[in-house]
Write a protein that holds these residues in place. Structure first.
Motif, short mmCIF file in Angstrom:
data_model
loop_
_atom_site.label_atom_id
_atom_site.label_comp_id
_atom_site.label_asym_id
_atom_site.label_seq_id
_atom_site.Cartn_x
_atom_site.Cartn_y
_atom_site.Cartn_z
N GLU A 122 0.59 -1.23 0.12
CA GLU A 122 0.01 -0.16 -0.08
C GLU A 122 0.82 1.33 0.01
O GLU A 122 0.47 2.25 -0.63
CB GLU A 122 -0.82 0.06 1.31
CG GLU A 122 -2.16 -1.11 1.32
CD GLU A 122 -1.53 -2.21 2.09
OE1 GLU A 122 -0.65 -2.21 2.86
OE2 GLU A 122 -2.02 -3.31 1.71
N ASN A 123 2.17 1.14 0.62
CA ASN A 123 2.81 2.32 0.71
C ASN A 123 4.40 2.18 0.81
O ASN A 123 4.68 1.42 1.62
CB ASN A 123 2.44 2.88 2.35
CG ASN A 123 3.18 4.48 2.55
OD1 ASN A 123 4.29 4.60 1.73
ND2 ASN A 123 2.66 5.06 3.48
N ALA A 124 4.85 2.73 -0.42
CA ALA A 124 6.39 2.48 -0.53
C ALA A 124 7.10 2.77 0.63
O ALA A 124 8.54 2.24 0.67
CB ALA A 124 6.82 2.83 -1.71
N THR A 125 6.71 3.51 1.77
CA THR A 125 7.62 3.72 2.88
C THR A 125 7.56 2.88 3.80
O THR A 125 8.12 2.97 5.07
CB THR A 125 7.31 5.35 3.24
OG1 THR A 125 6.00 5.37 3.69
CG2 THR A 125 7.55 6.49 2.16
N GLN A 126 6.66 2.09 3.88
CA GLN A 126 6.54 0.87 4.93
C GLN A 126 6.72 -0.30 4.42
O GLN A 126 6.79 -0.69 3.20
CB GLN A 126 5.01 0.96 5.30
CG GLN A 126 4.67 2.46 6.04
CD GLN A 126 3.06 2.56 6.36
OE1 GLN A 126 2.32 1.72 6.12
NE2 GLN A 126 2.76 3.64 6.83
N ALA A 127 7.11 -1.35 5.27
CA ALA A 127 7.48 -2.64 4.94
C ALA A 127 6.75 -3.59 5.90
O ALA A 127 6.90 -3.36 7.09
CB ALA A 127 9.01 -3.00 4.77
N TYR A 128 6.42 -4.67 5.36
CA TYR A 128 5.82 -5.49 6.38
C TYR A 128 6.17 -6.80 6.00
O TYR A 128 6.48 -7.51 4.78
CB TYR A 128 4.00 -5.47 6.51
CG TYR A 128 3.70 -4.22 6.70
CD1 TYR A 128 3.50 -3.74 7.99
CD2 TYR A 128 3.28 -3.28 5.70
CE1 TYR A 128 3.24 -2.34 8.23
CE2 TYR A 128 2.76 -1.96 5.93
CZ TYR A 128 2.93 -1.56 7.32
OH TYR A 128 2.46 -0.35 7.66
N LEU A 143 1.79 -11.08 8.29
CA LEU A 143 2.15 -11.32 9.60
C LEU A 143 2.15 -10.05 10.38
O LEU A 143 2.22 -10.22 11.59
CB LEU A 143 3.17 -12.37 9.54
CG LEU A 143 2.98 -13.66 8.69
CD1 LEU A 143 4.18 -14.78 8.88
CD2 LEU A 143 1.69 -14.38 9.50
N SER A 144 2.98 -9.13 9.99
CA SER A 144 3.12 -8.03 10.70
C SER A 144 1.90 -7.46 11.25
O SER A 144 0.96 -7.33 10.45
CB SER A 144 3.95 -6.75 9.99
OG SER A 144 5.25 -7.45 9.55
N PRO A 149 1.79 0.37 11.98
CA PRO A 149 2.37 1.11 10.90
C PRO A 149 3.84 1.42 10.85
O PRO A 149 4.48 1.51 11.91
CB PRO A 149 1.57 2.09 10.47
CG PRO A 149 1.04 2.55 11.98
CD PRO A 149 1.06 1.53 12.57
N GLY A 150 4.58 1.32 9.71
CA GLY A 150 5.71 1.62 9.60
C GLY A 150 7.01 0.61 8.83
O GLY A 150 6.36 0.05 8.06
N THR A 151 8.03 0.43 9.28
CA THR A 151 8.87 -0.37 8.67
C THR A 151 9.19 -1.50 9.72
O THR A 151 9.61 -1.56 10.64
CB THR A 151 10.35 0.28 8.10
OG1 THR A 151 9.68 1.44 7.40
CG2 THR A 151 11.14 -0.63 7.54
N THR A 166 12.53 -6.07 14.16
CA THR A 166 12.75 -4.49 14.51
C THR A 166 11.66 -3.63 13.51
O THR A 166 11.39 -3.87 12.40
CB THR A 166 14.18 -4.18 13.88
OG1 THR A 166 15.26 -4.95 14.12
CG2 THR A 166 14.31 -2.70 13.87
N HIS A 167 10.96 -3.01 14.49
CA HIS A 167 9.92 -1.86 14.13
C HIS A 167 10.26 -0.50 14.33
O HIS A 167 10.96 0.03 15.27
CB HIS A 167 8.81 -2.33 14.57
CG HIS A 167 7.46 -1.44 14.26
ND1 HIS A 167 6.87 -0.68 15.31
CD2 HIS A 167 6.83 -1.03 13.28
CE1 HIS A 167 5.81 0.05 14.84
NE2 HIS A 167 6.08 -0.23 13.63
N SER A 168 10.18 0.30 13.19
CA SER A 168 10.18 1.92 13.44
C SER A 168 9.41 2.45 12.48
O SER A 168 8.79 2.05 11.64
CB SER A 168 11.73 2.15 12.89
OG SER A 168 11.95 1.86 11.58
#
Length: 186
Positions: A122-128, A143-144, A149-151, A166-168
């Motif tokens: 959905e959003n290139a600035t985030q990764a799940y 699974l995230s 929300p975030g990386t 690691t979540h940020s």
């Protein structure tokens, strides 16, 4: 003096006699996945890919069945997705379908039948973290946690049961924890 028209981008031993090699042309628009016999030096093409823009270099070969089947990332249909490539000549199987770009293949677990990868649909600035069935059936499952929300970045354990997570996000510094992959629980 001749010109170099191909370069080896990545290689790995399959067993004590055979290598798997990703070879690209100089423009990086044509890639081949070769099985090379170390005794004779003779290559056998397993897969080819062409692009009008470029073909990505595979950073690592992730094996689902060591020496038999590996996960390979391709963008042939416009979406970056993992495919299972059998070295015995069976047709390759895309593990995902639809509008989802797989950022990185993290590994596979043949026993549970899943491949794990990060994606940002959905959003290139985030990764799940997602998982998909190795046989290509079903849909990719996120699974995230939806409430984070975030990386998300993951370092999977060898048995693919756990991961260092690691979540940020922009307004939050990175946090690191240990999670069980099946339900992303602490």
């Amino acid at each position: 003096m001749g010109t170099i028209d191909h370069l080896v981008a990545r290689f790995d031993w399959i067993d004590d006699r055979f290598l798997i090699v990703q070879r690209l042309d100089r423009t990086q628009r044509h890639a081949e996945l070769l099985v090379v016999d170390a005794d004779t030096g003779l290559p056998r093409a397993r897969r080819q890919e062409d692009s009008t823009a470029w073909v990505e270099v595979v950073n690592e070969f992730e094996w689902t069945e060591p020496g038999r089947t590996l996960l390979y990332s391709t963008e042939q249909d416009g979406w970056r997705r993992p495919v299972a490539v059998s070295l015995d000549g069976a047709p390759e199987k895309p593990l995902t379908s639809g509008p989802i770009d797989a950022i990185q293949v993290l590994g596979a677990d043949a026993k549970s039948g899943f491949a794990y990868f990060t994606a940002s649909p959905e959003n290139a600035t985030q990764a799940y973290l997602y998982r998909a069935r190795l046989d290509g059936s079903g849909r990719a499952e996120r699974l995230s946690p939806a409430n984070q929300p975030g990386t998300h970045a993951y370092e999977l354990s060898p048995d693919r049961r756990y991961a260092i997570h690691t979540h940020s996000r922009l307004e939050m510094p990175p946090t690191v924890d240990l999670v069980a992959l099946d339900a992303h629980r602490h």
